[in-house]
Design a protein around this motif. Sequence first.
Motif, mmCIF file in Angstrom:
data_model
loop_
_atom_site.group_PDB
_atom_site.id
_atom_site.type_symbol
_atom_site.label_atom_id
_atom_site.label_comp_id
_atom_site.label_asym_id
_atom_site.label_seq_id
_atom_site.Cartn_x
_atom_site.Cartn_y
_atom_site.Cartn_z
ATOM 1 N N UNK A 107 1.044 -1.160 -0.157
ATOM 2 C CA UNK A 107 0.212 -0.051 -0.017
ATOM 3 C C UNK A 107 1.288 0.634 -0.092
ATOM 4 N N UNK A 108 0.631 2.355 -1.087
ATOM 5 C CA UNK A 108 1.128 3.132 -1.070
ATOM 6 C C UNK A 108 0.917 4.536 -0.300
ATOM 7 N N UNK A 109 1.136 5.792 0.116
ATOM 8 C CA UNK A 109 0.722 6.813 0.873
ATOM 9 C C UNK A 109 1.386 7.719 0.182
ATOM 10 N N UNK A 110 0.571 9.196 -0.626
ATOM 11 C CA UNK A 110 1.236 10.024 -1.745
ATOM 12 C C UNK A 110 0.686 11.298 -0.339
ATOM 13 N N UNK A 111 1.542 11.996 -0.379
ATOM 14 C CA UNK A 111 1.165 13.576 0.321
ATOM 15 C C UNK A 111 1.462 14.345 -0.687
ATOM 16 N N UNK A 112 0.810 15.458 -1.481
ATOM 17 C CA UNK A 112 0.650 16.721 -2.511
ATOM 18 C C UNK A 112 0.361 17.504 -2.319
ATOM 19 N N UNK A 113 0.940 19.152 -2.948
ATOM 20 C CA UNK A 113 0.484 19.961 -2.391
ATOM 21 C C UNK A 113 -0.407 20.563 -2.914
ATOM 22 N N UNK A 150 2.108 22.690 1.880
ATOM 23 C CA UNK A 150 2.610 21.887 0.557
ATOM 24 C C UNK A 150 2.698 22.501 -0.168
ATOM 25 N N UNK A 151 4.159 22.518 -1.079
ATOM 26 C CA UNK A 151 3.922 23.941 -2.155
ATOM 27 C C UNK A 151 3.069 22.628 -3.247
ATOM 28 N N UNK A 152 2.595 23.986 -4.280
ATOM 29 C CA UNK A 152 1.266 23.282 -5.318
ATOM 30 C C UNK A 152 2.671 21.533 -5.850
#
Length: 345
Positions: A107-113, A150-152
Amino acid sequence: MNNSHSASYAAAGVDIEAGYKGVQLMKQHVERTMIPGVVSGIGGFGGLFAPDTVGMKEPVLVSGTDGVGTKIRVAQRMDKHDTIGIDCVAMCVNDIICCGARPLFFLDYIAIGKNEPEKVASIVSGVAEGCVQAGCALIGGETAEHPGLMKADDYDLAGFAVGIVDREKMLSPSQVKPGDVLLSLSSSGLHSNGFSLVRKVFNLEHAKLDEWSEELGCRLGDELLSPTGIYVKPVLDVLEIADVHGISHITGGGFYENIPRCLPKGITAKIDKASLRIPPIFRMIQRLGGIPERDMFNTFNMGTGMVLVVDKNDADKARDLLLNAGCAPRIIGEAVSGDGGVELL
């Protein structure tokens, strides 16, 4: 059709519909990873997997979690996001194989601006490729949009894997004995460790990553972004035909921290430096950064992605199998009686 929409949430910077689009775009990649045992597809509240335990006396689950670290900054600067997911899977599955476990799912986790569906799908395509290489399923994940935090253009990626092994086949340091052979598996480059130092040495924010390097035989950016090797399938094959006593994944901390993790008290790993194949990127980093040799071996993999500790009577057949699998194996030393740790001679 999903009619969920929140104008208020969108005004705060979170685009729910972009999230739905990202899920649709990544489905084709996730489908590549489906293996027997997968019970549910992505989109539910939990990923379901039914492991096959036939023939196992006492199944043990083995888990591993990791991220990609600041290597992500190279991907951002290159605007190339389809390999960084391989690194994330590799860092987890290469760890759990050290117990002799076969990876089942990831399983993955992506945190994104800012959630850009195409970028997220590109990241997940790499995660899926890593799962295919490891023979495990991508059964779920999460993409979290973090406006204001987070920045975009920023994102971070982490994940975890779960594997299985029969207790009687688990590897432990107690199995290693004097006379065992140390067999190295070549790395694909820097893998995913030491990038804070790498970024400093190359002054990454201003480096010309797209320029050709004669010393490296490729563009600097391509070398730095080369995905981490995944050793699961060849190592599982070796475990079937050879008496393997220990496995060490050479990650952060290099030789000095990782090899002792598979050794018992009173055993030292004696390694012949002349037997190692050290790729040009490591020599370049050492020269440009003025880094002492010990620090290099205490930070980077130095061309060795994994070390197997094998009974000396099985070393040749283990090496032959790994050679046919393209792992470029080398006998680099042996386990000897001593005070523990690593001796590089």
